[in-house]
Write a protein that holds these residues in place. Structure first.
Motif, PDB file in Angstrom:
ATOM      1  N   ILE A  95      48.355  56.191  58.783  1.00 13.26           N
ATOM      2  CA  ILE A  95      48.438  57.394  59.442  1.00 13.26           C
ATOM      3  C   ILE A  95      47.079  57.246  60.121  1.00 13.26           C
ATOM      4  O   ILE A  95      45.810  57.270  59.293  1.00 13.26           O
ATOM      5  CB  ILE A  95      48.699  58.706  58.740  1.00 13.26           C
ATOM      6  CG1 ILE A  95      50.129  58.429  58.555  1.00 13.26           C
ATOM      7  CG2 ILE A  95      48.584  59.685  59.952  1.00 13.26           C
ATOM      8  CD1 ILE A  95      50.732  59.813  57.595  1.00 13.26           C
ATOM      9  N   LYS A  96      46.716  56.919  61.479  1.00 23.01           N
ATOM     10  CA  LYS A  96      45.556  57.096  62.119  1.00 23.01           C
ATOM     11  C   LYS A  96      44.823  58.483  62.125  1.00 23.01           C
ATOM     12  O   LYS A  96      45.545  59.339  62.355  1.00 23.01           O
ATOM     13  CB  LYS A  96      45.500  56.466  63.378  1.00 23.01           C
ATOM     14  CG  LYS A  96      45.967  54.934  63.107  1.00 23.01           C
ATOM     15  CD  LYS A  96      46.140  54.435  64.748  1.00 23.01           C
ATOM     16  CE  LYS A  96      44.541  53.995  65.011  1.00 23.01           C
ATOM     17  NZ  LYS A  96      44.408  52.872  65.930  1.00 23.01           N
ATOM     18  N   TYR A  97      43.614  58.505  62.147  1.00 26.19           N
ATOM     19  CA  TYR A  97      42.838  59.629  62.662  1.00 26.19           C
ATOM     20  C   TYR A  97      42.986  60.701  61.686  1.00 26.19           C
ATOM     21  O   TYR A  97      42.613  62.077  61.868  1.00 26.19           O
ATOM     22  CB  TYR A  97      43.163  60.084  63.980  1.00 26.19           C
ATOM     23  CG  TYR A  97      43.166  59.074  65.176  1.00 26.19           C
ATOM     24  CD1 TYR A  97      41.883  58.401  65.388  1.00 26.19           C
ATOM     25  CD2 TYR A  97      44.304  58.909  65.770  1.00 26.19           C
ATOM     26  CE1 TYR A  97      41.979  57.330  66.274  1.00 26.19           C
ATOM     27  CE2 TYR A  97      44.400  57.668  66.639  1.00 26.19           C
ATOM     28  CZ  TYR A  97      43.177  56.988  66.934  1.00 26.19           C
ATOM     29  OH  TYR A  97      43.079  55.909  67.903  1.00 26.19           O
ATOM     30  N   LEU A  98      43.153  60.369  60.293  1.00 28.54           N
ATOM     31  CA  LEU A  98      43.062  61.584  59.476  1.00 28.54           C
ATOM     32  C   LEU A  98      41.694  62.021  59.229  1.00 28.54           C
ATOM     33  O   LEU A  98      40.791  61.215  59.367  1.00 28.54           O
ATOM     34  CB  LEU A  98      43.731  61.227  58.002  1.00 28.54           C
ATOM     35  CG  LEU A  98      45.388  60.948  58.248  1.00 28.54           C
ATOM     36  CD1 LEU A  98      46.005  60.530  56.761  1.00 28.54           C
ATOM     37  CD2 LEU A  98      45.990  62.472  58.391  1.00 28.54           C
ATOM     38  N   LYS A  99      41.651  63.147  58.672  1.00 31.13           N
ATOM     39  CA  LYS A  99      40.317  63.748  58.553  1.00 31.13           C
ATOM     40  C   LYS A  99      40.357  64.121  56.940  1.00 31.13           C
ATOM     41  O   LYS A  99      41.116  64.499  56.417  1.00 31.13           O
ATOM     42  CB  LYS A  99      39.828  64.861  59.451  1.00 31.13           C
ATOM     43  CG  LYS A  99      39.681  64.566  61.031  1.00 31.13           C
ATOM     44  CD  LYS A  99      39.214  65.654  61.475  1.00 31.13           C
ATOM     45  CE  LYS A  99      38.802  64.964  62.916  1.00 31.13           C
ATOM     46  NZ  LYS A  99      38.150  65.964  63.891  1.00 31.13           N
ATOM     47  N   ARG A 100      38.878  64.282  56.558  1.00 30.50           N
ATOM     48  CA  ARG A 100      38.713  64.685  55.143  1.00 30.50           C
ATOM     49  C   ARG A 100      39.503  66.173  55.042  1.00 30.50           C
ATOM     50  O   ARG A 100      39.444  67.126  55.878  1.00 30.50           O
ATOM     51  CB  ARG A 100      37.416  65.074  54.841  1.00 30.50           C
ATOM     52  CG  ARG A 100      37.087  65.395  53.442  1.00 30.50           C
ATOM     53  CD  ARG A 100      35.682  65.426  53.197  1.00 30.50           C
ATOM     54  NE  ARG A 100      35.185  64.236  53.255  1.00 30.50           N
ATOM     55  CZ  ARG A 100      34.626  63.541  52.474  1.00 30.50           C
ATOM     56  NH1 ARG A 100      34.005  64.018  51.302  1.00 30.50           N
ATOM     57  NH2 ARG A 100      33.902  62.348  52.474  1.00 30.50           N
ATOM     58  N   GLY A 101      40.272  66.326  53.916  1.00 29.99           N
ATOM     59  CA  GLY A 101      41.154  67.346  53.529  1.00 29.99           C
ATOM     60  C   GLY A 101      42.459  67.640  54.204  1.00 29.99           C
ATOM     61  O   GLY A 101      43.036  68.306  54.043  1.00 29.99           O
ATOM     62  N   ASP A 102      42.858  66.522  55.102  1.00 28.44           N
ATOM     63  CA  ASP A 102      44.087  66.671  55.579  1.00 28.44           C
ATOM     64  C   ASP A 102      45.238  66.178  54.503  1.00 28.44           C
ATOM     65  O   ASP A 102      45.014  65.460  53.832  1.00 28.44           O
ATOM     66  CB  ASP A 102      44.105  65.526  56.703  1.00 28.44           C
ATOM     67  CG  ASP A 102      43.645  65.597  58.128  1.00 28.44           C
ATOM     68  OD1 ASP A 102      43.037  67.056  58.193  1.00 28.44           O
ATOM     69  OD2 ASP A 102      43.372  64.892  58.980  1.00 28.44           O
ATOM     70  N   GLU A 103      46.316  67.023  54.547  1.00 27.01           N
ATOM     71  CA  GLU A 103      47.460  66.847  53.846  1.00 27.01           C
ATOM     72  C   GLU A 103      48.424  66.411  54.747  1.00 27.01           C
ATOM     73  O   GLU A 103      48.588  67.078  55.663  1.00 27.01           O
ATOM     74  CB  GLU A 103      47.784  68.002  52.912  1.00 27.01           C
ATOM     75  CG  GLU A 103      46.907  68.473  52.099  1.00 27.01           C
ATOM     76  CD  GLU A 103      47.309  69.720  51.455  1.00 27.01           C
ATOM     77  OE1 GLU A 103      48.042  69.692  50.334  1.00 27.01           O
ATOM     78  OE2 GLU A 103      46.821  71.028  52.027  1.00 27.01           O
ATOM     79  N   VAL A 104      49.220  65.385  54.348  1.00 26.05           N
ATOM     80  CA  VAL A 104      50.346  64.965  55.162  1.00 26.05           C
ATOM     81  C   VAL A 104      51.709  65.079  54.404  1.00 26.05           C
ATOM     82  O   VAL A 104      51.867  64.810  53.238  1.00 26.05           O
ATOM     83  CB  VAL A 104      50.110  63.536  55.637  1.00 26.05           C
ATOM     84  CG1 VAL A 104      51.379  62.871  56.620  1.00 26.05           C
ATOM     85  CG2 VAL A 104      48.653  63.454  56.291  1.00 26.05           C
ATOM     86  N   PHE A 105      52.690  65.579  55.381  1.00 23.09           N
ATOM     87  CA  PHE A 105      54.118  65.761  54.776  1.00 23.09           C
ATOM     88  C   PHE A 105      54.969  65.048  55.742  1.00 23.09           C
ATOM     89  O   PHE A 105      54.642  64.959  56.879  1.00 23.09           O
ATOM     90  CB  PHE A 105      54.510  67.070  54.821  1.00 23.09           C
ATOM     91  CG  PHE A 105      53.540  67.957  53.497  1.00 23.09           C
ATOM     92  CD1 PHE A 105      53.910  67.974  52.496  1.00 23.09           C
ATOM     93  CD2 PHE A 105      52.280  68.438  54.060  1.00 23.09           C
ATOM     94  CE1 PHE A 105      53.248  68.334  51.248  1.00 23.09           C
ATOM     95  CE2 PHE A 105      51.536  69.100  53.109  1.00 23.09           C
ATOM     96  CZ  PHE A 105      52.034  69.222  51.733  1.00 23.09           C
ATOM     97  N   LYS A 106      56.033  64.649  55.294  1.00 21.84           N
ATOM     98  CA  LYS A 106      57.191  64.301  56.449  1.00 21.84           C
ATOM     99  C   LYS A 106      58.289  64.935  56.169  1.00 21.84           C
ATOM    100  O   LYS A 106      58.738  65.431  55.089  1.00 21.84           O
ATOM    101  CB  LYS A 106      57.530  62.775  56.262  1.00 21.84           C
ATOM    102  CG  LYS A 106      57.727  62.188  54.841  1.00 21.84           C
ATOM    103  CD  LYS A 106      58.157  60.813  54.623  1.00 21.84           C
ATOM    104  CE  LYS A 106      58.623  60.193  53.266  1.00 21.84           C
ATOM    105  NZ  LYS A 106      58.588  58.701  53.379  1.00 21.84           N
ATOM    106  N   ILE A 107      58.832  65.185  57.236  1.00 16.89           N
ATOM    107  CA  ILE A 107      60.429  65.786  57.156  1.00 16.89           C
ATOM    108  C   ILE A 107      61.356  65.049  57.611  1.00 16.89           C
ATOM    109  O   ILE A 107      61.186  64.117  58.514  1.00 16.89           O
ATOM    110  CB  ILE A 107      60.598  66.991  58.263  1.00 16.89           C
ATOM    111  CG1 ILE A 107      59.303  68.134  58.082  1.00 16.89           C
ATOM    112  CG2 ILE A 107      61.862  67.576  58.228  1.00 16.89           C
ATOM    113  CD1 ILE A 107      59.149  68.971  59.247  1.00 16.89           C
ATOM    114  N   THR A 108      62.476  64.812  56.588  1.00 19.02           N
ATOM    115  CA  THR A 108      63.406  63.731  56.687  1.00 19.02           C
ATOM    116  C   THR A 108      64.962  64.215  56.748  1.00 19.02           C
ATOM    117  O   THR A 108      64.946  65.537  56.374  1.00 19.02           O
ATOM    118  CB  THR A 108      63.378  62.668  55.666  1.00 19.02           C
ATOM    119  OG1 THR A 108      63.361  63.306  54.388  1.00 19.02           O
ATOM    120  CG2 THR A 108      61.768  62.052  55.511  1.00 19.02           C
TER     121      THR A 108
END
Length: 143
Positions: A95-108
């Motif tokens: 995942i490009k362009y993530l910044k410090r503190g970013d949390e990523v979730f995916k909806i499937t």
């Protein structure tokens, strides 16, 4: 006998409620509440933007674009049996362009990714992305 059955029912209910709360905690309360509000029968897009999304530019066209994206996501999840997972670092997807503190979730749904959500400081900064091979490029009007 009836009293024992009632006690058992109360204990099972408490365990079920506790397990549900734990599941929400693993996912993230903001993500869970956002998807619940968006999947509702008649979502209030303005309220969803104010409550869950990062600060948008004051330009009305930016808000209009975000509302259109929310409507499209609503149509995709409203009647689906979607699930939310926390993105695991080290997966085969970048995942490009993530910044410090970013949390990523995916909806499937049925093991197919509907979208990715990126949170920072308990606000959603992206809920739309482009998939370019094994790279995800988040789209955000907040950054």
């Amino acid at each position: 006998m009836n009293v024992i059955y009632k006690k058992y029912y109360i204990i099972m209910l408490a365990c079920t409620l506790t397990a549900g709360a734990c599941q929400i905690e693993k996912v993230d309360k903001v993500t869970f509440s956002f998807t619940e509000a968006l999947a509702s029968k008649h979502p209030n897009y303005r309220e969803i933007i104010e409550k869950y999304l990062c600060s948008l530019p004051k330009v009305d066209s930016a808000r209009d674009i975000v509302e259109l994206q929310l409507k499209a996501l609503h149509n995709r999840i409203k009647d689906s049996d979607y699930r939310i997972f926390r993105y695991e670092e080290g997966s085969d997807l970048f995942i490009k362009y993530l910044k410090r503190g970013d949390e990523v979730f995916k909806i499937t749904e049925n093991d197919e990714v509907i979208t990715y959500l990126i949170l920072n400081n308990k606000k959603i900064v992206s809920f739309s992305a482009m998939n370019k091979g094994k790279q995800i490029i988040p789209i955000s009007v907040c950054r």
